[in-house]
Design an enzyme around this catalytic site. Structure first.
Site, PDB file in Angstrom:
ATOM      1  N   CYS A 107     -77.654-136.754 -18.890  1.00  0.00           N
ATOM      2  CA  CYS A 107     -78.446-135.649 -19.440  1.00  0.00           C
ATOM      3  C   CYS A 107     -78.889-135.964 -20.872  1.00  0.00           C
ATOM      4  O   CYS A 107     -78.083-136.399 -21.690  1.00  0.00           O
ATOM      5  CB  CYS A 107     -77.624-134.359 -19.409  1.00  0.00           C
ATOM      6  N   CYS A 156     -72.849-122.053  -6.365  1.00  0.00           N
ATOM      7  CA  CYS A 156     -73.611-122.364  -7.577  1.00  0.00           C
ATOM      8  C   CYS A 156     -73.876-123.862  -7.680  1.00  0.00           C
ATOM      9  O   CYS A 156     -72.948-124.676  -7.647  1.00  0.00           O
ATOM     10  CB  CYS A 156     -72.825-121.878  -8.788  1.00  0.00           C
ATOM     11  N   CYS A 212     -74.936-131.636 -25.928  1.00  0.00           N
ATOM     12  CA  CYS A 212     -73.869-130.625 -25.935  1.00  0.00           C
ATOM     13  C   CYS A 212     -72.508-131.307 -26.171  1.00  0.00           C
ATOM     14  O   CYS A 212     -72.090-132.148 -25.369  1.00  0.00           O
ATOM     15  CB  CYS A 212     -73.856-129.861 -24.620  1.00  0.00           C
ATOM     16  N   CYS A 240     -76.799-114.903 -15.049  1.00  0.00           N
ATOM     17  CA  CYS A 240     -75.406-115.288 -15.239  1.00  0.00           C
ATOM     18  C   CYS A 240     -75.362-115.980 -16.583  1.00  0.00           C
ATOM     19  O   CYS A 240     -75.946-117.049 -16.759  1.00  0.00           O
ATOM     20  CB  CYS A 240     -74.967-116.228 -14.120  1.00  0.00           C
ATOM     21  N   ARG A 261     -66.407-113.600 -15.247  1.00  0.00           N
ATOM     22  CA  ARG A 261     -65.799-114.730 -14.518  1.00  0.00           C
ATOM     23  C   ARG A 261     -64.888-115.548 -15.420  1.00  0.00           C
ATOM     24  O   ARG A 261     -65.302-116.016 -16.478  1.00  0.00           O
ATOM     25  CB  ARG A 261     -66.912-115.631 -13.942  1.00  0.00           C
ATOM     26  N   CYS A 299     -69.810-131.766 -23.348  1.00  0.00           N
ATOM     27  CA  CYS A 299     -70.172-132.080 -21.970  1.00  0.00           C
ATOM     28  C   CYS A 299     -69.973-133.538 -21.563  1.00  0.00           C
ATOM     29  O   CYS A 299     -70.423-134.462 -22.248  1.00  0.00           O
ATOM     30  CB  CYS A 299     -71.616-131.663 -21.710  1.00  0.00           C
ATOM     31  N   CYS A 338     -76.771-119.370  -6.547  1.00  0.00           N
ATOM     32  CA  CYS A 338     -76.977-119.492  -7.991  1.00  0.00           C
ATOM     33  C   CYS A 338     -77.318-120.939  -8.325  1.00  0.00           C
ATOM     34  O   CYS A 338     -76.834-121.860  -7.672  1.00  0.00           O
ATOM     35  CB  CYS A 338     -75.684-119.069  -8.697  1.00  0.00           C
TER      36      CYS A 338
END
Ligand code: SAM
Ligand code: DTB
Ligand code: SF4
Length: 315
Positions: A53, A97, A57, A189, A261, A60, A129
């Site tokens: 990616c 998801c 972040c 979400c 959640r 991550c 999702c």
């Protein structure tokens, strides 16, 4: 209790710092007004496109900026994804998801593949999702048409702390995608991560952002950082689980009708801490042996824990 969108940061700070018994009592009261207190929604995650990616972040494992040992994998075949969703449904999950390590959802052939996956999972009568990064208004519209129920796009932390966690996009970029999702009629979400070195004020700031969205996100994932070797947050000190409990209880009071959640990090918590999160108003968990790239508690252990608490999976 009426649902409010005009919470001030000061009010939220007062709730967050309430004496623990009062905080949990208020959270329970809110919870019982809108939900069955013994029910927990079971959700299943699948990484449909892993690693590489372009975003940075700091938490991550899938960012190309860090050497984390996560192997890159291209977008999966729709048939494999739908098969995984069917298995998840057989194992009791009601929400599926699909996560992809992208800065933004692609266009062209890959987007058509995504639409096929969404149609396939929606046909199983599961909540479906996706979390694909930034989304345009037109992409959100096409996903809705294919049957997408929810889109996950987290704000992660307060606007003030955000720049220390991600530099390749802004808080406003995130808010804009959330607005596109909302406009398309897909449920939102949206939550965050605790344990990244943020302060109580940053957690309060995140909750303030979430609670001022109108409508509230239908689903609010609270993740505890899963430290990944090779990332800037690899050595972040472990979070006091009671901070998770406090944050969940505050989220429950601010957004009483939403699902809250208990997301990543459950595997690193004691069963007592998980029980306190459920008592504080969490009513959804990820089940299955894997999150996206990191392990999750064993399904048997989850079943035992719910049974010992006299709780059950929501149908
Ligand atoms: N790339 C997309 C995005 O960032 O929106 C979707 C996938 S991303 C992995 C989904 C969410 O997982 C992130 O927003 C973050 O809140 C959470 N997450 C990622 N890595 C995590 C970690 N190591 N610990 C806890 N939560 C994490
Ligand atoms: C969310 O808030 N948590 C999930 C889901 N949304 C996509 C992701 C957790 C990822 C945990 C780290 C990993 O397995 O790579
Ligand atoms: Fe990419 Fe999402 Fe990971 Fe950020 S959290 S690096 S956007 S996969």
């Amino acid at each position: 209790m009426q649902i409010r969108h005009d919470w001030t940061r000061d009010e939220i700070r007062k709730i967050y710092h309430l004496p623990f018994p009062e905080l949990v009592y208020q959270a329970q009261r809110a919870h019982r007004q809108f939900h069955q207190p013994e029910e927990v929604q079971m959700c299943r995650l699948l990484s449909i496109k892993t690693g590489g990616c372009p975003e940075d972040c700091a938490y991550c494992s899938q960012s190309a900026h860090y050497k984390t040992g996560v192997a890159r994998e291209p977008l999966m075949d729709p048939s494999g994804v739908v098969e995984a969703a069917r298995r998840a449904k057989d194992e009791g999950a009601t929400r599926f998801c699909m996560g992809a390590a992208w800065r933004q959802a692609p266009e062209g052939r890959e987007f058509d593949t995504l639409l096929e996956m969404v149609r396939g999972v929606a046909a199983l009568n599961m909540e479906v999702c996706c979390t694909l990064g930034l989304l345009t208004e037109s992409q959100a519209g096409r996903l809705k048409e294919a049957g997408l129920t929810a889109y996950n796009h987290n704000l992660d932390t307060s606007p003030e702390f955000y720049g220390q966690i991600v530099t390749t996009r802004t808080y406003d970029d995130r808010l804009q995608t959330i607005a596109h999702v909302r406009k398309a009629g897909i449920t939102v979400c949206c939550g965050g991560i605790l344990g990244m070195g943020e302060s109580d004020e940053d957690r309060i700031g995140l909750l303030h952002q979430l609670a001022r969205l109108d409508p509230h996100p239908e689903s609010v994932p609270i993740n505890m950082l899963v430290p990944n070797a090779g990332t800037p947050l690899a050595a972040a000190p472990a979070l006091d689980p009671l901070v998770m409990v406090r944050t969940i209880a505050t989220a429950r009071i601010l957004m009483p009708a939403s699902r809250v959640r208990l997301a990543a990090g459950r595997g690193e918590m004691s069963s007592e801490a998980v029980a306190l999160c459920l008592l504080a108003g969490a009513n959804s968990i990820f089940t299955g042996e894997r999150l996206l790239t990191t392990p999750n508690p064993e399904p048997d252990d989850d079943e035992r824990l719910l049974a010992s608490l006299g709780m059950r999976a929501a149908k």
